[in-house]
Design an enzyme around this catalytic site. Structure first.
Site, short mmCIF file in Angstrom:
data_model
loop_
_atom_site.label_atom_id
_atom_site.label_comp_id
_atom_site.label_asym_id
_atom_site.label_seq_id
_atom_site.Cartn_x
_atom_site.Cartn_y
_atom_site.Cartn_z
N SER A 95 69.96 40.80 -53.35
CA SER A 95 69.44 41.54 -54.50
C SER A 95 68.36 42.50 -54.04
CB SER A 95 68.85 40.57 -55.53
OG SER A 95 68.10 41.26 -56.52
N SER A 96 68.29 43.65 -54.71
CA SER A 96 67.23 44.61 -54.41
C SER A 96 65.86 44.09 -54.83
CB SER A 96 67.51 45.95 -55.08
OG SER A 96 67.64 45.80 -56.48
N CYS A 97 65.82 42.96 -55.56
CA CYS A 97 64.54 42.32 -55.88
C CYS A 97 63.80 41.86 -54.62
CB CYS A 97 64.76 41.11 -56.80
SG CYS A 97 65.38 41.53 -58.44
N TYR A 156 63.01 34.46 -57.72
CA TYR A 156 64.39 34.86 -57.43
C TYR A 156 64.45 35.60 -56.10
CZ TYR A 156 68.90 37.26 -58.10
OH TYR A 156 70.16 37.75 -57.95
N LYS A 176 66.47 34.67 -52.47
CA LYS A 176 67.44 35.59 -51.87
C LYS A 176 67.03 35.98 -50.45
CE LYS A 176 70.54 35.98 -55.07
NZ LYS A 176 71.95 35.56 -54.83
N HIS A 213 70.11 41.73 -68.20
CA HIS A 213 69.48 42.83 -67.50
C HIS A 213 69.37 44.03 -68.44
CE1 HIS A 213 70.85 40.46 -63.91
NE2 HIS A 213 69.64 40.82 -63.52
#
Length: 313
Positions: free
Chosen positions: A111-113, A140, A144, A184
């Site tokens: 994820s880009s998180c 989160y 990841k 989202h």
């Protein structure tokens, strides 16, 4: 099942009943694989013993790890323990089961998180673990990051293992969640604007001032990239962003949804609400060098997602 010259390849897709998993299963290239995607009632990914037995029994040629507890800002703030622990557990269990059973290839969907907050440039894969994470989804993101690093370590100790990480930008599309408390941005906007239209309301609230920018890709396009990667995982970089390479303001997304739905109301800004990172745009240089770009425009993707949403109503 295939023949002796072209035996069927077997792939295990975790999270096969989630948005990404369903888009993977619907893609035309899925037909060239024997797809395993047991539901949670048959295989609990948090049970490491059960996951290890499943992999040993079925011996997939490839694992696509798409499972996870996902959600927007509200969901992450409400359950930081779940977003950290559940994603940490399933990532470790799936990747280690594949490693211990000597599965030759694994595509880990991250994820880009994972990227540091407040960067003023497009986010490069080398930026990971170089700064503070966005607090609203830190749990989160940490889970990841651990899964991504575990894949990196596996390749260090077993160079023949094609364990790679794809880092999608924000997604929307068919099979998304449309509950504003758990969804989202784009599906939440669709639900909010559609409700306003049905209820005859002339105003919709936006968290923040609408200027924060986000990059969203249609989920079917991610599926296209993943199946292309599945043909030769070893040819991928160890980590690669998968995205559009362009972004829009949150207000732009509200306007796009309103235009497709035909709602002509106005927007009200709640400046006391959290909005997360001001900008999160991925650098897609590696993706372009790999020779792929997403085929679906924002308008066409939103229109298709709205049709799906209305069919479920």
């Amino acid at each position: 099942m295939g023949d002796t010259l072209h035996p069927t390849r077997r792939v295990w897709i975790t999270g096969g009943n989630g948005m990404v998993g369903r888009n993977l299963r619907e893609h035309a290239r899925a037909r060239s694989w024997e797809v395993l995607c047991p539901p949670r009632s048959e295989l609990d990914l948090a049970d490491d013993g059960a996951v290890a037995r499943f992999v040993r029994d079925h011996r997939p040629d490839l694992v696509i790890h798409a499972a996870g507890q996902v959600g927007g800002i509200q969901a992450n703030i409400a359950d930081p323990v779940g977003f950290l622990v559940h994603n940490l557990d399933i990532g470790r269990n799936v990747i280690m089961a594949a490693f211990e059973a000597e599965v030759p290839a694994l595509l880990n969907l991250a994820s880009s998180c994972m990227y540091p907050r407040n960067r003023d440039h497009a986010l490069r894969e080398s930026d990971i673990m170089t700064g503070e994470l966005e607090p609203t989804n830190e749990g989160y993101a940490l889970a990841k990051i651990v899964a991504t690093r575990l894949c990196d370590y596996i390749v260090r100790v077993r160079p023949s293992a094609a364990y790679r990480t794809l880092i999608p930008c924000n997604l929307y599309g068919r099979h998304d969640k449309f509950d504003p408390a758990a969804s989202h941005l784009v599906p939440a906007i669709i639900a909010k604007v559609d409700k306003a239209m049905r209820d005859g309301e002339d105003e919709v609230e936006i968290w923040g001032d609408g200027s924060a920018r986000r990059e969203f890709m249609y989920a079917a396009d991610l599926a296209d990239a993943v199946w292309r990667a599945a043909e030769d995982p070893a040819a991928l970089p160890q980590m690669m962003n998968v995205g559009v390479g362009d972004d829009h303001s949150i207000l732009d997304y509200y306007r796009a949804v309103a235009e497709v739905l035909g709602w002509a109301g106005r927007f009200r800004f709640d400046l006391d609400r959290p909005v997360g990172m001001q900008r999160k745009l991925s650098d897609v240089s590696r993706q372009r060098a790999w020779g792929w770009s997403p085929p679906t425009s924002l308008r066409h993707g939103i229109a298709a997602t709205i049709r799906f949403y209305q069919q479920q109503a």
